[in-house]
Each structure stands twice: as C-alpha cells, then as structure tokens.
Motif scaffolding. Sequence first.
Motif, PDB file in Angstrom:
ATOM      1  N   GLY A 105       0.837  -1.191   0.000  1.00  0.00           N
ATOM      2  CA  GLY A 105       0.000   0.000   0.000  1.00  0.00           C
ATOM      3  C   GLY A 105       0.870   1.237   0.000  1.00  0.00           C
ATOM      4  O   GLY A 105       2.035   1.196   0.433  1.00  0.00           O
ATOM      5  N   TYR A 106       0.316   2.350  -0.460  1.00  0.00           N
ATOM      6  CA  TYR A 106       1.107   3.581  -0.577  1.00  0.00           C
ATOM      7  C   TYR A 106       1.604   4.060   0.784  1.00  0.00           C
ATOM      8  O   TYR A 106       2.733   4.539   0.909  1.00  0.00           O
ATOM      9  CB  TYR A 106       0.271   4.679  -1.241  1.00  0.00           C
ATOM     10  CG  TYR A 106       1.023   5.991  -1.382  1.00  0.00           C
ATOM     11  CD1 TYR A 106       1.953   6.182  -2.407  1.00  0.00           C
ATOM     12  CD2 TYR A 106       0.821   7.028  -0.467  1.00  0.00           C
ATOM     13  CE1 TYR A 106       2.654   7.366  -2.517  1.00  0.00           C
ATOM     14  CE2 TYR A 106       1.517   8.221  -0.572  1.00  0.00           C
ATOM     15  CZ  TYR A 106       2.434   8.385  -1.600  1.00  0.00           C
ATOM     16  OH  TYR A 106       3.135   9.562  -1.701  1.00  0.00           O
ATOM     17  N   ASP A 107       0.791   3.924   1.825  1.00  0.00           N
ATOM     18  CA  ASP A 107       1.209   4.387   3.152  1.00  0.00           C
ATOM     19  C   ASP A 107       2.232   3.459   3.790  1.00  0.00           C
ATOM     20  O   ASP A 107       2.887   3.836   4.757  1.00  0.00           O
ATOM     21  CB  ASP A 107      -0.014   4.506   4.067  1.00  0.00           C
ATOM     22  CG  ASP A 107      -0.995   5.533   3.552  1.00  0.00           C
ATOM     23  OD1 ASP A 107      -0.594   6.695   3.356  1.00  0.00           O
ATOM     24  OD2 ASP A 107      -2.167   5.174   3.317  1.00  0.00           O
ATOM     25  N   ILE A 108       2.355   2.257   3.266  1.00  0.00           N
ATOM     26  CA  ILE A 108       3.305   1.283   3.802  1.00  0.00           C
ATOM     27  C   ILE A 108       4.633   1.354   3.047  1.00  0.00           C
ATOM     28  O   ILE A 108       5.709   1.329   3.636  1.00  0.00           O
ATOM     29  CB  ILE A 108       2.728  -0.149   3.708  1.00  0.00           C
ATOM     30  CG1 ILE A 108       1.333  -0.218   4.331  1.00  0.00           C
ATOM     31  CG2 ILE A 108       3.665  -1.157   4.338  1.00  0.00           C
ATOM     32  CD1 ILE A 108       1.282   0.171   5.792  1.00  0.00           C
ATOM     33  N   ASN A 109       4.533   1.440   1.735  1.00  0.00           N
ATOM     34  CA  ASN A 109       5.727   1.412   0.887  1.00  0.00           C
ATOM     35  C   ASN A 109       5.500   2.332  -0.318  1.00  0.00           C
ATOM     36  O   ASN A 109       5.142   1.862  -1.395  1.00  0.00           O
ATOM     37  CB  ASN A 109       5.994  -0.032   0.440  1.00  0.00           C
ATOM     38  CG  ASN A 109       7.276  -0.162  -0.369  1.00  0.00           C
ATOM     39  OD1 ASN A 109       8.124   0.728  -0.366  1.00  0.00           O
ATOM     40  ND2 ASN A 109       7.415  -1.280  -1.069  1.00  0.00           N
ATOM     41  N   ASP A 111       7.330   3.892  -2.380  1.00  0.00           N
ATOM     42  CA  ASP A 111       8.160   3.696  -3.573  1.00  0.00           C
ATOM     43  C   ASP A 111       7.630   2.564  -4.451  1.00  0.00           C
ATOM     44  O   ASP A 111       7.716   2.633  -5.681  1.00  0.00           O
ATOM     45  CB  ASP A 111       9.615   3.409  -3.174  1.00  0.00           C
ATOM     46  CG  ASP A 111      10.266   4.592  -2.473  1.00  0.00           C
ATOM     47  OD1 ASP A 111       9.855   5.739  -2.770  1.00  0.00           O
ATOM     48  OD2 ASP A 111      11.149   4.375  -1.633  1.00  0.00           O
ATOM     49  N   SER A 112       7.097   1.499  -3.828  1.00  0.00           N
ATOM     50  CA  SER A 112       6.533   0.364  -4.570  1.00  0.00           C
ATOM     51  C   SER A 112       5.244  -0.075  -3.893  1.00  0.00           C
ATOM     52  O   SER A 112       5.189  -1.107  -3.215  1.00  0.00           O
ATOM     53  CB  SER A 112       7.527  -0.802  -4.622  1.00  0.00           C
ATOM     54  OG  SER A 112       8.741  -0.416  -5.220  1.00  0.00           O
ATOM     55  N   PRO A 113       4.158   0.716  -4.041  1.00  0.00           N
ATOM     56  CA  PRO A 113       2.922   0.434  -3.291  1.00  0.00           C
ATOM     57  C   PRO A 113       2.254  -0.884  -3.641  1.00  0.00           C
ATOM     58  O   PRO A 113       1.429  -1.379  -2.868  1.00  0.00           O
ATOM     59  CB  PRO A 113       2.021   1.624  -3.651  1.00  0.00           C
ATOM     60  CG  PRO A 113       2.572   2.152  -4.930  1.00  0.00           C
ATOM     61  CD  PRO A 113       4.035   1.907  -4.887  1.00  0.00           C
ATOM     62  N   ASN A 114       2.578  -1.480  -4.802  1.00  0.00           N
ATOM     63  CA  ASN A 114       1.958  -2.745  -5.200  1.00  0.00           C
ATOM     64  C   ASN A 114       2.808  -3.961  -4.871  1.00  0.00           C
ATOM     65  O   ASN A 114       2.488  -5.077  -5.273  1.00  0.00           O
ATOM     66  CB  ASN A 114       1.671  -2.720  -6.709  1.00  0.00           C
ATOM     67  CG  ASN A 114       0.653  -1.656  -7.069  1.00  0.00           C
ATOM     68  OD1 ASN A 114      -0.330  -1.463  -6.358  1.00  0.00           O
ATOM     69  ND2 ASN A 114       0.898  -0.942  -8.158  1.00  0.00           N
ATOM     70  N   LYS A 115       3.880  -3.754  -4.127  1.00  0.00           N
ATOM     71  CA  LYS A 115       4.797  -4.839  -3.791  1.00  0.00           C
ATOM     72  C   LYS A 115       4.677  -5.191  -2.306  1.00  0.00           C
ATOM     73  O   LYS A 115       4.710  -4.311  -1.439  1.00  0.00           O
ATOM     74  CB  LYS A 115       6.239  -4.429  -4.108  1.00  0.00           C
ATOM     75  CG  LYS A 115       7.279  -5.486  -3.777  1.00  0.00           C
ATOM     76  CD  LYS A 115       8.679  -4.981  -4.079  1.00  0.00           C
ATOM     77  CE  LYS A 115       9.734  -6.022  -3.715  1.00  0.00           C
ATOM     78  NZ  LYS A 115      11.111  -5.526  -3.959  1.00  0.00           N
ATOM     79  N   PHE A 116       4.515  -6.485  -2.006  1.00  0.00           N
ATOM     80  CA  PHE A 116       4.473  -6.927  -0.619  1.00  0.00           C
ATOM     81  C   PHE A 116       5.865  -6.851   0.004  1.00  0.00           C
ATOM     82  O   PHE A 116       6.840  -7.318  -0.597  1.00  0.00           O
ATOM     83  CB  PHE A 116       3.963  -8.369  -0.522  1.00  0.00           C
ATOM     84  CG  PHE A 116       2.469  -8.492  -0.634  1.00  0.00           C
ATOM     85  CD1 PHE A 116       1.651  -8.127   0.418  1.00  0.00           C
ATOM     86  CD2 PHE A 116       1.887  -8.978  -1.798  1.00  0.00           C
ATOM     87  CE1 PHE A 116       0.266  -8.246   0.322  1.00  0.00           C
ATOM     88  CE2 PHE A 116       0.513  -9.103  -1.911  1.00  0.00           C
ATOM     89  CZ  PHE A 116      -0.302  -8.730  -0.848  1.00  0.00           C
TER      90      PHE A 116
END
Length: 589
Positions: A105-109, A111-116
């Motif tokens: 998610g964007y708030d989590i990552n 730079d790569s919001p679609n990457k786990f």
Amino acid sequence: MNEILFFGSNSYPKLIKNKTDKITKPIQFKFENENENKKQIKQISSGRFSTIFLFKNGKAIEYLNKNDSNQNPSKIQIEENIQKVTVGSENEAILTIEGNVFAKGYDINPDSPNKFINISSLIEDTNDRIIQDIVSGSRSIYLLTSNQNAYGIGFNVYGQLGVDYETLEKTEKPILMMKNVSKIFTGNSSKSVFLLNSNQELFGCGYNDDCQIGLGESRKEEWKIEQLTKIQNIPKGKIIDIQCANYHSIMLIENEDENENPKRKFYSCGDYRYNGLGKDENAYEFTEIKLSLFENDDYILDFSCGSYHTLILTSNSKLISFGWNYSGQLGTENTNDQLIPIQIELPKLRFNENISNYHLSCGSDKSFLYYSTLSFSNLEEDLIKLFRRKEFCDISFKTKNGEIIKAHKLILKYRLNQNENEIEKLQEIISKKSIKESNQIFEMIYSNNSKINPKLYSEIKEIINLNEKIEETMKRIYLNENENENDFIIERKEKQYKFPKLILIMRSELYRGMFLSVTNDKSNKVTDYSELSNKSFQLFEYWIYSNQIKDEIQITQEIIEELERGIDYFQLNQTYPNLFDLLINKFKN
C-alpha cells in the motif's frame, strides 16, 4: 459443499464479469477456475479497491481494481503458507504460519505500493517479531505480537496510531502502541482503533468526529483522539468482537442467562445518519441495539461491518442487515437505506445442524456469506493452531539469534515421553536454529509431520516419539494428567469428569460455539451436562481426544437422538454435524 453468496458493488473490482455493477440480492459467486471452486475457503477480506480469498491450503488469490475489463484474479506470491489476510481501503496485509506479516500500500511502501514487503521484520525489538494477529484500518495496519504487544504502521492523521499527528504524520515501520494487549479491533474503512488488554479494559484512539470511539457526551466535540484513552461505561460481559465503520462502531458482548446459557448482544456508538447504528439516534457511548427479529433461542454466530452497513448471522439461519444501501450491499433486492435491522431472504439453511463452517465479510460497499460442510477437524491441525496461540504457552526456548519461541509443557511432556532431559536436549537443538527452523521443528512435534524438513526431522527423531499417533498422545494425556490444578471439572449427576484445560481449549475455543461455558468459567467448573446418558457422554468424551467413535460402544437410534439433543445443548452442532453422520452410518452398518 462450498457456497459463496455475494451482493453489493460489483465494480472496483468487478468480481462477476457478466453481472451489473450493483447486485441487490444474494447470488452465488463462482470462481472462473473450477479447481478453486472445490477448495475450502478459510477467509474472505474485502476493502475499497481489492478483495482477497484465502483457502484452507494456505494459498490466496486477489481481485484488484483495474481500468481494463479483464479483471482476472491473481495468486498472491508469498513463499510461506498464509493463515490470515486483511484488506483496508488502501492496503493489504498477510499473516503467515511462521508469524511474518507481508503488506503493501502507498502508506506502507510509497516507492513500490503494489509490492508486498515484510513489515514484521521492521520491528526494532528483534524478540518481538513473531506476529499472532493482524487487522487493517482504512490506511493503517495493526499487528499483535506473540508477546502481546500491539504495533501500528501507516497513516496517522487522526491519531489512529496513538501518537499526535504533529509528531508523526505516518510511519513506514511498525511503532509500539501498547503492551499487554489481547485483541485489536478496527475496520477496513475505519480511521479509529480499539485495543483490549488482558484485564478486559478497552482503549481507543483515532477519528472521533461522530463519537465512534464511544467516550461519552463530554468528549463528543473532540474530532480526533490522539492518545490511547480508556473507554468507560463498557457494557457488562465478555467482549467478543468490535468492528468499526466510517461513522460508527459495533460491539458484540457475551453474557450467560439464568440457566448459564451464553447470550450475545450488540451495542453501537456513533452517528446514525448513515443508518449504521441500528437505531434512530446518535450514541455517544456504546448502547444496546434492540433486535426484534431475534427469537429466544437465537444465538449470534457472526457479524461484519462495511463502511456504512452491517450484516448479522444467527443460529436460526437468519441473515440480518441494516445501514446504507447505495450499491445493494444489504441484499434486500433494492437500494433503499435501512435504518432498522431487516432480515434477508436466504436459501433454506440450518446453520445449527447442516452448516459447520461459515464466514461473513463486508467490504466497503459489498457483502459475502461463505458456508460449507466440513469433515471432522483434524487433531494435528488443532495442535498446530494451539501452538500459534501464544497466550496459552507456558515454556520458552531461545533461538540462535536470541528470539523467543514458546510452547506447551503438557504437550512436550508427552511427546518427549515425560523425560525432562529431552526438553533440555530440545532447547540445545533450538539454540542453534533460526526462528523459521524452530517453528518447523515444533510443527513436527505438534503434528507428526516429518515431511516439512527431512534434515530437521533427523535431528529431533531421537528425542521425540514421532512414531506415536497424535490420538494416542491425547489419550495418554487424558489418562495420566487427571490430577492437575488446570483441569476442567465436568459434573454429571453425581460423578465428576476431568479434562485438562489445555486440551479443551484446543478442542473448543478454537471453534465458535463449542464448549462455550469453558472459557468464561474462572472456577474451572463446567456446566452440568446431566442431560446425556453415560454411554452418550462416553462417546462425546472419546471424540474430544480422538475424533473417532469407540468401536466397542453399541450405537442405537436412541443414543443418536440423545446425542443430537445433548450436542445442541453443548452448542456443538454449530460446528461439527458430521458426528451425527458417523453415528448414523455406524448404526446402519
């Protein structure tokens, strides 16, 4: 039989390609891949822009909002087996069997919001990285560790991480919110959160513009609560669950009636304008929702909240809904909002007899009901689940990296042939292993599964009695561990039966509806089950330890009928109707 009923928004993402964007009555949901239709569903989690289906085999698929018409689901590419998924408005999180959490998610990552990414590995305290539960809020994710510590990560503009906004706007690594936490509650569209400690004290923080935190009228002007604050005037009873929507929160409380039968009631707080409270006035603190649709013997099995709507499933096969209905998510065959709870027409289902596995899940503007018939629970599966329930562990081991892994003395005692020296040897082996290898070793001990890692198996096979079946271990525990202070006492007529508490927890609390009185009775004294004859009780007793029916007991039609009545008394039939099938087949043969 597996069945998924779906209704509500059929866009963002489009789950059923050949249907309109609004589905206003429950219809059958089918995967395009027939193999997936045959798999048992463990969980469904839906947010604003994605929906995840988790199967019992530990694999999951997700539907994502896409601009193109080809919205086929994709497999979630995580090497470890998944035990829970949770979807917020703009995030997803996955909890694996090993206790790791992968999120995106964007708030989590950004730079790569679609990457786990593995967010549990970002916890600064390396001894606190084994996660036992996760929940997603709108733009925040919350983690509960095996050490009973609560962490939050993501957006914090409303103070939903328990820190004021000016100090922390958002964080991309988990921060410690509170210690000694037993449960975390939020919702997929919620900007607030509740934490319950081991003393049943409830704390909340986050968005409070509509009093959805339930702090009372004196705090109604505070539109955000940036520090965890104790909730006063909580209704009496055990808090089973709290689910948070955009403008309201709903709490499920369990008490016992005068006959010691468990009874559950709903309480809500917040703003009623979107019809989410189940009543026609604002509530500044948790007040009861009166459900006239309930009958005296109705028991609430499950409930779920979306952004503005709520679904309730009862033991009498009633599906009740209320709230906002713009996309048809109430299942009432129209898009009219519903202030007062209403019953939805469903196929004729008997959840207290025929249906053993059920799951309600509300996305922001969509609804799911999954149900199936299951075979008996596998003892090995139950033991693994027990191993992951760290609150019942009472012995600790340290890995080579200094991480702590916990287990149960009672189980190890009988798997190590009641030899204390073998426990020391096990500690020596664990001290040289990583946390992942240690988890695999304990999974072998608890399940007899030597296929996980042959190399690790070779190291422990000398100290663990892996040739003995799990059923045999359980029977040894029952026969030998009957003078333990942790025993539960079941009184039947003038005779007392003793069950080790750990075993009954494993065989009951892990499943909704089974032995409900056990977990609430602090005296360890279980309700009088004198309704069953000795033979019927003996059958039930044997089943607890083996999932089998004792061959030397003669099965008669009278015993079957009596067990049906008795197991209804136990609430067992909500969970395992196949016990009756086995009895009937045995009787007929």
